[in-house]
Design a protein around this motif. Sequence first.
Motif, PDB file in Angstrom:
ATOM      1  N   ASN A 196      -0.425   9.910   2.390  1.00  0.00           N
ATOM      2  CA  ASN A 196      -1.185   8.714   2.736  1.00  0.00           C
ATOM      3  C   ASN A 196      -1.036   7.700   1.607  1.00  0.00           C
ATOM      4  N   VAL A 197      -0.533   6.510   1.918  1.00  0.00           N
ATOM      5  CA  VAL A 197      -0.266   5.527   0.871  1.00  0.00           C
ATOM      6  C   VAL A 197      -1.531   4.780   0.445  1.00  0.00           C
ATOM      7  N   THR A 198      -2.645   5.023   1.111  1.00  0.00           N
ATOM      8  CA  THR A 198      -3.954   4.550   0.641  1.00  0.00           C
ATOM      9  C   THR A 198      -4.852   5.778   0.595  1.00  0.00           C
ATOM     10  N   GLU A 199      -4.497   6.673  -0.323  1.00  0.00           N
ATOM     11  CA  GLU A 199      -5.115   7.996  -0.389  1.00  0.00           C
ATOM     12  C   GLU A 199      -6.613   7.950  -0.650  1.00  0.00           C
ATOM     13  N   TRP A 242       1.733  -9.834  -3.856  1.00  0.00           N
ATOM     14  CA  TRP A 242       0.440  -9.636  -3.194  1.00  0.00           C
ATOM     15  C   TRP A 242       0.645  -9.054  -1.794  1.00  0.00           C
ATOM     16  N   LEU A 243       1.611  -9.590  -1.054  1.00  0.00           N
ATOM     17  CA  LEU A 243       1.862  -9.096   0.306  1.00  0.00           C
ATOM     18  C   LEU A 243       2.324  -7.644   0.295  1.00  0.00           C
ATOM     19  N   LYS A 244       3.161  -7.275  -0.654  1.00  0.00           N
ATOM     20  CA  LYS A 244       3.625  -5.885  -0.738  1.00  0.00           C
ATOM     21  C   LYS A 244       2.455  -4.946  -1.006  1.00  0.00           C
ATOM     22  N   GLN A 245       1.580  -5.335  -1.927  1.00  0.00           N
ATOM     23  CA  GLN A 245       0.432  -4.485  -2.239  1.00  0.00           C
ATOM     24  C   GLN A 245      -0.522  -4.385  -1.057  1.00  0.00           C
ATOM     25  N   ARG A 246      -0.849  -5.520  -0.459  1.00  0.00           N
ATOM     26  CA  ARG A 246      -1.833  -5.513   0.632  1.00  0.00           C
ATOM     27  C   ARG A 246      -1.277  -4.818   1.875  1.00  0.00           C
ATOM     28  N   SER A 247      -0.004  -4.972   2.157  1.00  0.00           N
ATOM     29  CA  SER A 247       0.569  -4.288   3.323  1.00  0.00           C
ATOM     30  C   SER A 247       0.529  -2.776   3.121  1.00  0.00           C
ATOM     31  N   ARG A 248       0.705  -2.313   1.876  1.00  0.00           N
ATOM     32  CA  ARG A 248       0.581  -0.873   1.627  1.00  0.00           C
ATOM     33  C   ARG A 248      -0.839  -0.405   1.881  1.00  0.00           C
ATOM     34  N   TRP A 249      -1.818  -1.175   1.443  1.00  0.00           N
ATOM     35  CA  TRP A 249      -3.221  -0.790   1.674  1.00  0.00           C
ATOM     36  C   TRP A 249      -3.506  -0.686   3.170  1.00  0.00           C
ATOM     37  N   ILE A 250      -3.112  -1.698   3.935  1.00  0.00           N
ATOM     38  CA  ILE A 250      -3.422  -1.695   5.365  1.00  0.00           C
ATOM     39  C   ILE A 250      -2.630  -0.610   6.088  1.00  0.00           C
ATOM     40  N   LYS A 251      -1.397  -0.361   5.656  1.00  0.00           N
ATOM     41  CA  LYS A 251      -0.632   0.748   6.237  1.00  0.00           C
ATOM     42  C   LYS A 251      -1.366   2.071   5.997  1.00  0.00           C
ATOM     43  N   GLY A 252      -1.957   2.218   4.814  1.00  0.00           N
ATOM     44  CA  GLY A 252      -2.743   3.422   4.540  1.00  0.00           C
ATOM     45  C   GLY A 252      -3.985   3.512   5.407  1.00  0.00           C
ATOM     46  N   TYR A 253      -4.610   2.369   5.696  1.00  0.00           N
ATOM     47  CA  TYR A 253      -5.751   2.374   6.619  1.00  0.00           C
ATOM     48  C   TYR A 253      -5.299   2.860   8.001  1.00  0.00           C
ATOM     49  N   MET A 254      -4.107   2.426   8.426  1.00  0.00           N
ATOM     50  CA  MET A 254      -3.579   2.886   9.718  1.00  0.00           C
ATOM     51  C   MET A 254      -3.365   4.392   9.693  1.00  0.00           C
ATOM     52  N   GLN A 255      -2.778   4.894   8.620  1.00  0.00           N
ATOM     53  CA  GLN A 255      -2.575   6.337   8.505  1.00  0.00           C
ATOM     54  C   GLN A 255      -3.913   7.076   8.540  1.00  0.00           C
ATOM     55  N   THR A 256      -4.907   6.548   7.826  1.00  0.00           N
ATOM     56  CA  THR A 256      -6.225   7.185   7.782  1.00  0.00           C
ATOM     57  C   THR A 256      -6.884   7.180   9.148  1.00  0.00           C
ATOM     58  N   ALA A 257      -6.800   6.043   9.859  1.00  0.00           N
ATOM     59  CA  ALA A 257      -7.409   5.947  11.186  1.00  0.00           C
ATOM     60  C   ALA A 257      -6.759   6.933  12.152  1.00  0.00           C
ATOM     61  N   VAL A 258      -5.445   7.036  12.101  1.00  0.00           N
ATOM     62  CA  VAL A 258      -4.745   7.968  12.992  1.00  0.00           C
ATOM     63  C   VAL A 258      -5.116   9.411  12.646  1.00  0.00           C
ATOM     64  N   THR A 259      -5.130   9.741  11.356  1.00  0.00           N
ATOM     65  CA  THR A 259      -5.399  11.118  10.922  1.00  0.00           C
ATOM     66  C   THR A 259      -6.779  11.583  11.356  1.00  0.00           C
ATOM     67  N   HIS A 260      -7.784  10.732  11.159  1.00  0.00           N
ATOM     68  CA  HIS A 260      -9.164  11.177  11.388  1.00  0.00           C
ATOM     69  C   HIS A 260      -9.651  10.938  12.815  1.00  0.00           C
ATOM     70  N   SER A 261      -8.849  10.292  13.636  1.00  0.00           N
ATOM     71  CA  SER A 261      -9.253  10.102  15.035  1.00  0.00           C
ATOM     72  C   SER A 261      -8.541  11.074  15.971  1.00  0.00           C
ATOM     73  N   ARG A 262      -7.818  12.045  15.414  1.00  0.00           N
ATOM     74  CA  ARG A 262      -7.153  13.028  16.276  1.00  0.00           C
ATOM     75  C   ARG A 262      -8.160  13.860  17.051  1.00  0.00           C
TER      76      ARG A 262
END
Length: 644
Positions: free
Chosen positions: A429-432, A465-485
């Motif tokens: 997870n890139v936003t661990e 800034w865009l590279k950093q923020r896109s990583r954060w939001i990508k991690g939110y997507m990973q987190t949402a997918v992981t915990h909504s299974r």
Amino acid sequence: MGGDGRDGVVDAQGRGFAGLPAEIAFLARHGVGPSGLAAAARRARRNGTDPVREVFALDLIDQDGYYRALAAEFGLPFHAGAFDLVAGGRHEAILRGGVAPAAGRIARRFRFLIAPEGAALRRMVEAGPRQRGDVAVTTPRRFAERLREANDIGLARQAAGLDEPGLARHSARTGASRGQVVATGIGLSAAALGGILAPLQSFCLLALLLGPLFLGLILLRLAAAMERVLPDLWQAQRWRLDDSRLPVYTVAVPMYREEAVLRQMLRALSELDYPPAKLDIRLLIEADDAGMRAELARMVLPAHVTVTIVPPGQPRTKPRALNLALLEARGALFTIFDAEDIPDPQQLRLAATRFHRAPDDLACLQARLVIDHAAEGLLPALFALEYAGLFEVLNPGLLRAGLPILLGGTSNHFRTAALRALGGWDAWNVTEDADLALRLVRAGYRIGDLPSQTREEAPVTVRAWLKQRSRWIKGYMQTAVTHSRAPLQLLREAGFAASFAFASLALGTIVTALGYPIFAAATVLAYWEGSLFAPPNAFLTLASAFALAIWLFGTLALFLPPAIGALRQRDPGLLLLLPLLPLYYGLVSLAAWMAFYEYFNRRFAWNKTEHGLARRRLRPAAEERPFRSGEATPPPPAPAPARY
């Protein structure tokens, strides 16, 4: 060993000569002054620390010199060159014991290499000298390095969560489940069909369906803004935990190509107000980071600062490195600082105090992150305003209400036992930090606010800034997918309130950022056509009323927390930037669409943020001006003499 204590190191009661602890007493015969050893022994008794670490903290001898003296005391060879160790066994147990069988060419001379510390060292000293030619003494630093090299494949798998316990845990590694894929496919098909047959009605229906997410995020932000500030007892009463009750603290600092801020980081770590003998600082360096390894090799680091080389492996992420640090950590408490961080010198002491006074279910404290170079430009200033709202208003308000937050990636403090019980971080997870926050809550732990600041560096260019923020939001997507299974399991474990807060913060942030330009354009179009205030039918009237309510309260929720946060930080100059926040969140939307693309194409890629580019970082000194909230917390005054 001589049992009378005349010829040996210790007497029958396990005391060294002159009453010194056995593990340092012998140093008097190897050039270390008895007065210094006595001072180290007194500090060890007073602080409840290891006498050897107090010897190191007082600079009476370095680690290399100590283990050379230990080898000479027992008539054993000291080995400072290269060597190999036999692979296998429990890595952390072998580290604690400090004994491992030799391998490779060195095995022709020695059967075992030893580098005991703590209890293992004391047992060895009390057992007496052993004149053996097949056992060599080395330093713990060399021993740990060689042990990692011997077990690099197994450690890499364990740190990445690819061992048996890791594979049994939920992880972003596996992506969406079959049920999630099917449900998403059905939803997208229905939306596409509706967009063809009845585009306006379908758009309004979609807005109504997503409304609860928007509304939840708005309500959380407004409710947090209305929470009143609690008095800070640390500042008001100057309550300070005695050094003897402070636990050992592990500080992990993941660093990759951070030569530009290395010396700043080491200086900030050296200013921490915490007993050095109770510090376990680990600089986590990737195996292929030749620049950092060369730079650190030229430095003489204190005994409590260890360079930990992370074995090569996938994924190349910060949480994978943190999992190795967690495996080797000596501390009862564990924290993370990023390479560019300048934490309040009192932060560890304050966190230890909060943990000491709280029940065991308080597993994590989140300190407050502050951008300290807002004068660098418009982008850092807007970042500073955003952080003021997040860390001064939103996070403290939610935590006081008993709701979870999405942790920041630095300056979060943990009970080490709780971290290990959870299996550490999800390396995929890139936003661990966001993922870990929810896993803590699902396991029955609580998160608390720590009113101590860590000064950070914001990106100074839009691209960074865009590279950093896109990583954060990508991690939110990973987190949402992981915990909504398994949503029902999430509800059972976290409860409705925490699950709703998580959905609003994670999913709400994603959907809001992705939909920001779409809904803004639709609103402008509806206003231009006149249908916004004069909808043609009852359904569109309901949708328009709901959209207007979301827009009005959303605008208030957008501006209120940053404004209050700027005032709480006593930086009213940031208020001048409030009118620019809609444009700033337009950049957030662009980053969200970049994250959406990367989720399907570069899901585990870590967009590295380059540090050391800011030229105007400021750090107000506490002695130069009166203390105020937002500056470094001064240590409490010495206690007044007791009166009878």
